[in-house]
Each structure stands twice: as C-alpha cells, then as structure tokens.
Design a protein around this motif. Structure first.
Motif: not given
Lengths: 77, 468
Positions: A8-9, A17, A21, A33, A36, A40, A50, A74, B378-379, B382, B386, B445-446, B448-449, B452-453, B455-456, B459-460
């Motif tokens: 996946s990553v 990826l 939802e 990474l 990204l 952040n 922001r 959103l 990670a998929q 996440l 989500c 790394d996964e 960390k992904t 980070e995702v 974290r993003l 925010v959303l």
C-alpha cells in the motif's frame, strides 16, 4: 511483507494510497512521506497557511500531490 | 490503608495491587493511576474479613510506601496476596521479590489475569509460593485455610523421608482447585476451578469499600456482571464467551453500598467495571433504578453497539447522569470487524452512535478504535481512522485511537507464541521485534504514514474530538 501482492505504501518513500469513508471523504495520495510531513508541519505552525487550507482544502492538497474529491469533500452535514 | 478488627484466632493477610510502570520514565518508575481502585482487592478483603482474617489492603496508592519498608508492612502476616494484570506485573514482580527476600517472610500468593496465564513462569521468577488461577473468591480462602495452621514458610518441617515436609505441605495446597504451588524446583498445578456462577457472585459479600483510601481515586467501582458473550481476537479479558450477570437484587445492594462510599472518591463517579454491562439482561432495570434512586450520580460504563440498539436502553441511560459510555468499535471497515469477531457491523455501530447522539449522550461517548491488527497495512489502519472521524463528525463522540498491543491471553497474541519472560518488564510495548511480529505488514514507515495522514485528517475534521 516480502511477496505481498498488494503493497500500500512505502515503495521508495512514495505514498500511493486512498482514504475514504462512505463517500464522504476521498483522498488519493500520490506523494511522498516527506511531502506529507511538510504539509502537516506548515498546517501546525503557520496560521495563515492553515486558514488558506481550510478555505479550499482540495487546492492546497493538490499542490502536495493529494487529490481530494471536490464534490463530496467536507460535505456539510 | 485500614486494618479491620478481626477474629483474634485468625492471622492477618495483606492484599496488594501494584501500579503499572511508567515506561517513558524508565522501567522501574511507577505510574499510579488515580482513576479507579483495584476492585479485586476489595472483594477479596470482604471475603477474608467474613472468614475472620485481619486484612490490610494496599492499593496502587500505597505501593510506594509499601516498597520503602515491606518488612514492616508484612510483619505478623500469614500471607501477602498480590493481584496483577500484564501492565501491573512488572511492579508486582518487584514487590514479590522484595517480600521473598525478607528473612522471616509470609507466604506469597499471586493472583489475577497475568499470573493465571503464566503460573509456572511467575512462580519461577518471583519467589512466590502460590498462584491462585482464575477468580480468587473461593480459591484464596481455601488456600489460606490449608496453610493457616502451619506457621510461616521458614517454620515448616524441613525434612521428611524423601520429600521435605515443606514440599509435602505445598503439594497438599496444590490439590486445591485453582491453585498452583511452587514445589522444589518446579510447579504443581491443581485442577482448574469453574468460574463462579451468577448465583455465587450474588452471594458474595459487598466489597470492603471502607478500605479504599479517601480522596485518591476519581471513581468508586461497582460490578453487575463478568465476562462477555463474544471473544474478540485482540481481547485478553477473562470470561470471554461467558457473560455472567449478577442477580438484580444483589446489584442493587452493591449500588447502594457504592453510593454510600462515593464521598471517598474525588469525582463521585460510579464506575461499572463490567467487561460489558450492556449485555446484562437486567441492564434497563439497573439504569432505571439508578435514575430513580441516584439521578445525580455520574456513571461510567462500557457498552457494545449492538446492545445499545435494544429497545429502551439508550432512553433508560439518558435518564441517568451518564459521564462516560465507552463503546469499543475497534475497526472502521467491514472485513476488519469480521476478522476481529466483534459481532457487530458498521451499520450497527453507526446506528448506535447516532441513537446516543439523539438521546443527548454524545458528549459522554468514547468511541474506541484500534489500529495495527495482525493483518493490517497502513491502508486498513487509515480506513479505520477515516471511518472514526467521519462518524465522529455526525455522532459528536470523542474518538480514541490505540495501537494494538499483543497482551497475553488473546487469540491474536497466542498465535505469536511470545515467551512469558517478555512481559516481566514493559519493554515489550516498545520492542521493535515484538511489534514487527504483532503487525507484520506495518514497518516504521507504514506507521509514520498512518501518523501523518491522521494528522492531516484531524485538521480536516477539526470539529471532531480526538483523545490524545
């Protein structure tokens, strides 16, 4: 996992990826990474950035290699 | 710590519950949680008092003081009973070793989930004499009865023909169902003891709430059931697939007793320690009783999403002062819930959370999710993040994310075949090799992904409350 047919990553630091939802959110990451993490960091440290982000997330995300579905993204409740 | 009056013919028993270690501060630094006292201590204290023993209960609040001078605290005690789960085992081990090193020591009895799982190992490394496996309410008094007339270990007969007198006595104790005894260089395990029946649970004396230190813990614990109808793959609780509800009248008596001692706590919260309160057939009656008798008493409970959909339950809870409803959702995708064996669907979860919101309970709901199950990349992690945030936006709950950690006793952890010694410190929680075995598709790394995702996404979804 060696031989995993569905990585996946993490392919050389490249993110590939999709996060979604129930059709409410769909984000496709074609980035790294590090990029990204940089996004952040700016969101956390730069208030103006922001604000710009929250005003139009898909536009900012696109700059970082992240695609957001602008129709459902959103969506107001 | 209060010692009760006792039958002068009966000896004293010390019951001790250690805190968990604070890993970040070093493996020997304890973190003393102030949310809840250890219920088992106060149940066992009540039972031993009823049998005439003098009881001193040392909860996590008193652990440090105990360790400064264990000799003084166990002086004249027949036995010390130490209750441990996996998180508290390292500090429990230090306490057991400290007692075992005393020149004139009492018997050392280990109990709780962790010693039950690893009886031979914990006897070997701690210097303890016995493990009480499973529930201790019947086994512990039976064990004490068998050793009460024999003095302290050092006074036991040192020699016999072939086997020493001490070994003979230990073997006799080991014949008690639920007991494992250290004999010679090994361990002798008695037969298992069946879990207590609902009727037996109902007959147990009320917890010795008077022994809980005043002004330390935020809550007063109360119990209406044990176990769970399900057996989720990640879950380490005792009593999986074996939910036992305590008879309603007994629950009412416990609630009244708990409320009588609410002032001992700093928050006055009635904490249901049940693995799954909402599985009780009488849960609506219990809620209605609380709403009628103690409408202002804040409650903290755990609930299953499917249970919350039974007619009338959410309404009955809404009539109480509910402070926390912990709902274990675990996975935000269909296949994950199936693999976990949770017995709920995403649709059930959604409906339950929205029903809680509609009843005005959204602010009380802690929706708990887990990332890093053995099959996850990670998929998948996440997908859960989500789902959690999107539903959180609609349901208004507090979202909690945790990484799956291979606590012993679960189906997923059993498959890893980790040696028991791994759990003698809390290092395993941060150990790269353990984590790689637990979640083989998630390298650093996964993770960390995911971080980070997430974290993003936070925010959303900045309108969604996320713990931590």
């Amino acid at each position: 996992v060696p031989g995993d047919p569905n990585p996946s990553v993490g392919d050389g630091g490249r993110l590939d990826l999709e996060v979604r939802e129930n059709g409410l959110v769909r984000l496709v990451f074609k980035t790294t990474l590090d990029r990204l993490a940089e996004l952040n960091r700016r969101l956390a440290e730069e208030a103006m950035f922001r604000q710009m982000f929250l005003a139009d997330p898909p536009a900012i995300l696109a700059r970082y290699g992240i695609t957001a579905d602008p129709v459902v993204f959103l969506r107001p409740l | 710590m209060v010692e009760s009056s006792r039958d002068p013919g009966r000896p004293k028993v010390v019951l001790l519950a250690a805190p968990r270690d604070q890993f970040e501060a070093g493996p020997a630094a304890e973190f003393v949680p102030r949310n809840a006292p250890t219920m088992a201590l106060y149940y066992l204290a009540a039972i031993l008092r009823q049998a005439g023993y003098g009881v001193e209960a040392i909860d996590t609040a008193g652990y440090r003081a105990f360790m400064l001078d264990p000799a003084a605290r166990v002086k004249d005690a027949l036995a010390v009973g130490l209750s441990a789960n996996t998180m508290t085992w390292p500090a429990t081990l230090r306490a057991a070793r400290a007692i075992a090193a005393l020149p004139d020591r009492p018997f050392i009895i280990l109990g709780g989930l962790h010693p039950t799982l690893f009886d031979e190992h914990v006897l070997e490394v701690s210097g303890a004499d016995f493990v009480v496996r499973g529930e201790g309410e019947v086994t512990l008094p039976a064990l004490l009865e068998s050793i009460a007339g024999e003095g302290r270990p050092e006074s036991w007969p040192a020699a016999g023909s072939g086997e020493t007198g001490r070994e003979s006595l230990m073997r006799r104790a080991a014949a008690i169902p639920g007991v494992t005894a250290r004999v010679g260089g090994g361990a002798v395990r008695g037969p298992d003891r069946l879990p207590l029946s609902p009727a037996q649970l109902g007959y147990m004396p009320l917890p010795a709430y008077d022994l809980i230190p005043t002004g330390f813990y935020a809550t007063i614990p109360v119990e209406a059931s044990r176990g769970c109808r399900f057996s989720c793959g990640f879950c380490s609780i005792a009593g999986r697939r074996g939910h036992r509800a305590i008879p309603f009248d007994s629950v009412v008596a416990r609630l009244r007793e708990a409320v009588r001692h609410r002032a001992r706590s700093t928050g006055g919260v009635l904490l249901f320690v049940d693995d799954c309160l909402t599985a009780c057939p009488d849960v609506i009656r219990i809620a209605e009783f609380i709403a009628a008798e103690f409408p202002k008493a804040p409650l903290a409970i755990e609930a299953r999403a499917d249970d919350l959909l039974q007619p009338g339950l959410v309404g009955a809870l809404a009539a109480c002062t509910v402070g926390v409803v912990q709902v274990g959702i675990e996975c935000g995708y269909k296949d994950g819930l199936r693999r976990v064996g949770k017995g709920v669907t995403l649709e059930t979860v959604e409906e339950a959370c929205l029903r809680l919101r509609d009843a005005g309970l959204a602010r009380a709901v802690n929706a708990a999710y887990i990332m890093g199950f053995p099959w996850e990349s990670a998929q998948e992690a996440l997908d859960t993040v989500c789902f959690a945030l999107a539903l959180g936006r609609r349901a208004g709950y507090l979202t909690q994310f945790a990484k799956w950690a291979p606590f012993p006793g679960s189906r997923f952890t059993d498959a890893l075949d980790l040696p028991p010694g791994v759990f003698d410190t809390l290092n395993w929680l941060m150990d790269e090799e353990v984590r790689a075995r637990a979640t083989p598709r998630m390298n650093p790394d996964e993770w960390k992904t995911v971080s980070e995702v997430t974290r993003l996404l936070k925010v959303l979804y900045s309108d969604v409350k996320v713990a931590g």
